[in-house]
Motif scaffolding. Structure first.
Motif, short mmCIF file in Angstrom:
data_model
loop_
_atom_site.label_atom_id
_atom_site.label_comp_id
_atom_site.label_asym_id
_atom_site.label_seq_id
_atom_site.Cartn_x
_atom_site.Cartn_y
_atom_site.Cartn_z
N SER A 9 4.31 -0.25 78.00
CA SER A 9 4.58 -0.67 79.38
C SER A 9 5.22 -2.05 79.42
CB SER A 9 3.27 -0.67 80.18
OG SER A 9 2.73 0.62 80.28
N ALA A 10 4.67 -2.99 78.64
CA ALA A 10 5.24 -4.33 78.59
C ALA A 10 6.65 -4.31 78.03
CB ALA A 10 4.34 -5.23 77.73
N LEU A 62 2.74 -10.46 78.21
CA LEU A 62 2.73 -9.48 79.30
C LEU A 62 1.72 -8.36 79.00
CD1 LEU A 62 3.76 -8.45 81.97
CD2 LEU A 62 5.69 -7.37 80.77
N LEU A 63 1.60 -8.00 77.75
CA LEU A 63 0.65 -6.97 77.36
C LEU A 63 -0.75 -7.27 77.90
CD1 LEU A 63 0.55 -5.48 73.75
CD2 LEU A 63 -1.56 -6.08 74.92
N LEU A 83 9.30 -12.83 82.47
CA LEU A 83 7.86 -12.84 82.25
C LEU A 83 7.14 -13.66 83.32
CD1 LEU A 83 5.30 -12.29 80.55
CD2 LEU A 83 5.87 -14.36 79.24
N LYS A 106 -1.45 -8.64 80.59
CA LYS A 106 -1.48 -8.48 82.04
C LYS A 106 -1.45 -7.01 82.47
CE LYS A 106 1.08 -12.81 82.90
NZ LYS A 106 2.24 -13.40 83.60
N VAL A 107 -1.37 -6.11 81.49
CA VAL A 107 -1.28 -4.68 81.79
C VAL A 107 -2.67 -4.06 81.79
CG1 VAL A 107 -0.35 -2.45 81.09
CG2 VAL A 107 1.01 -4.53 80.74
N GLN A 164 -0.34 -0.02 76.86
CA GLN A 164 -0.12 -1.40 77.30
C GLN A 164 1.15 -1.98 76.67
OE1 GLN A 164 -3.03 -0.08 76.33
NE2 GLN A 164 -4.79 -1.07 77.30
N ASP A 224 -5.00 -2.36 73.73
CA ASP A 224 -4.43 -3.60 74.26
C ASP A 224 -4.12 -4.63 73.18
OD1 ASP A 224 -6.94 -4.47 73.55
OD2 ASP A 224 -7.55 -5.03 75.59
N ILE A 228 6.36 -10.30 75.07
CA ILE A 228 5.73 -8.98 75.19
C ILE A 228 4.22 -9.11 75.00
CG2 ILE A 228 5.51 -6.72 74.09
CD1 ILE A 228 8.52 -6.76 73.66
#
Length: 446
Positions: free
Chosen positions: A326-327, A353-354, A289, A356-357, A323, A310, A350
């Motif tokens: 993807s994470a 990171l979500l 991460l 950041k998507v 989102q 998101d 997760i």
């Protein structure tokens, strides 16, 4: 000639003996894949609710339910249609945006078991059902898809055709079945806003309603002759743009079922392109991460319409969050059934990171939809490095195909509630379906 008449004549004329060997083999894979999804979904809460209601309402023991026991053919289509859609691993057709297996096959199976018809009969009916619903779906896509769930609406026609063929209806009766299937066609996307259970009702009811339309037609119950192209029909009422020529272009000279795609990730198909690419990056780097600065996903607008979320709050909503998926793919390297659990949904890494998507529409990718369901991803790392990947076809599309052995392995994984010997035997039976004099022999093993 009315479109319904052309479709009815084609469907009733189609015989098992007319099917090329590759079409038969491919159709059996579609049926195998259907059973895997239905068995995996049979114990899910929404499906259990529908099953409980069906059993409470009662009905003659005409066909088996994947949730256990027997009920009427209508109840079997309802329950088995709902069960095969809930885990989000059922097949998909790009051009029509339809999961045909989850509506066509449960309706066909219920009739075939009830009437003690053969595996060959079932295969021919499934091919006809796929053909019809895919063509209708292509005619109204993509405009129809904004409000309407194509699998629920267009799929009803496919269920009606498959049932009509197995019931031995005449051309005029089949036209009536199509007319009354179309008047029942429904399924709005509003459930996506709050992750409601409605999507399972879409497929169960589409299978049930198509079958109901055919059963009524058998008794002489009439339906509109021009349900598709009529002034108050399906096309004008339920799409901003439609292309009637798509319904009949190449009819009888090709088999649309061969355009079918299979899913290998347990999420909405509109997330799979990015998931494929980010799993590739995971396999190459196994990033942590703290190493990931940002993730950009570029896709077509419809993907964002359905999956731009998101902050998913439920397991099911996570399957429809580009989102989240993807994470998940970038940190875990997978998007399996087990990955969509509460523990993973609220996994702290997760969730971080979500955020950041970012997901956006790319004009070029958008222009190619629905012929291509493409995406591009860009992952920026803290060390300044950037990795970019792009695909036009998710894994499982004909252009990026899975093998028969991969689909068998998928089936075995999805049916792990059964003992190993039973799983392998069921797979063997389904892949030799044309040898069965009655499909009931397969259903009783569930």
């Amino acid at each position: 000639m009315e479109l319904s008449r052309k479709l009815a004549e084609y469907s009733l004329r189609l015989a098992y003996e007319d099917l090329p060997k590759e079409v038969v083999e491919f159709t059996k894979l579609c049926i195998l894949d259907y059973f895997g999804s239905a068995i995996a979904g049979s114990e899910k809460v929404p499906v259990q609710m529908i099953s409980e209601l069906a059993k409470e309402m009662g009905g003659s023991e005409q066909a088996h339910l994947v949730t256990g026991g027997q009920s009427s053919v209508l109840n079997a289509a309802l329950v088995n249609g709902a069960a095969s859609h809930v885990v989000e691993l059922d097949d998909i057709h790009k051009g029509s945006i339809i999961h045909a297996a989850t509506v066509v096959i449960p309706a066909a199976l219920a009739v075939a078991e009830w009437k003690r018809l053969s595996g060959k009969d079932l295969i021919a009916a499934v091919v006809a059902g796929y053909e019809v619903c895919y063509r209708i779906g292509e005619a109204v896509s993509p405009s129809h898809y904004y409000y309407w769930h194509n699998t629920a609406t267009c799929g009803t026609f496919g269920a009606a055709i498959a049932a009509a063929k197995l019931l031995g209806l005449t051309v005029d009766q089949t036209i009536a079945a199509l007319g009354n299937a179309g008047t029942q066609a429904a399924g709005l996307w509003e459930f996506i806003e709050d992750g409601a259970m409605t999507k399972q009702l879409h497929t169960g009811k589409a299978a049930m309603n198509g079958l109901l339309a055919a059963l009524l037609a058998q008794k002489g119950f009439t339906g509109p002759q021009k349900i598709l192209e009529g002034n108050r029909g399906f096309f004008k009422a339920m799409s901003e743009e439609y292309d009637i020529s798509r319904v009949t272009e190449g009819l009888g000279s090709e088999f649309k079922i061969m355009e079918n795609s299979f899913k290998i990730h347990a999420s909405c198909r509109h997330t799979h392109h990015a998931v494929d690419l980010l799993i590739d990056i995971f396999n190459e780097r196994q990033p942590k991460l703290e190493e990931i600065e940002s993730v950009m996903v570029e896709s077509y607008q419809v993907a964002l319409n359905i999956t731009d979320n998101d902050n998913p709050q439920t397991q099911y909503a996570a399957k429809f969050s580009l989102q989240f998926c993807s994470a998940l793919a970038l940190l875990k390297g997978s998007a399996t059934l087990d990955d969509f659990s509460d523990s993973v949904l609220w996994d702290e890494e997760i969730r971080q990171l979500l955020k950041k998507v970012k997901v956006v529409t790319d004009p070029q990718i958008n222009a190619s939809y629905p012929k291509q369901w493409g995406a591009a991803v860009e992952v920026r790392f803290a060390n300044g490095e950037t990795v970019k990947k792009q695909t036009d076809f998710p894994k499982g599309d004909p252009e990026n195909a899975v093998t028969a052995e991969e689909l068998r392995e998928k089936f075995l994984n999805m049916t792990n509630k059964y003992p190993e010997k039973q799983r392998h035997q069921l797979a063997d039976d389904l892949l030799e379906l044309e040898k069965f004099e009655t499909v009931e022999k397969v259903m009783v093993t569930l």
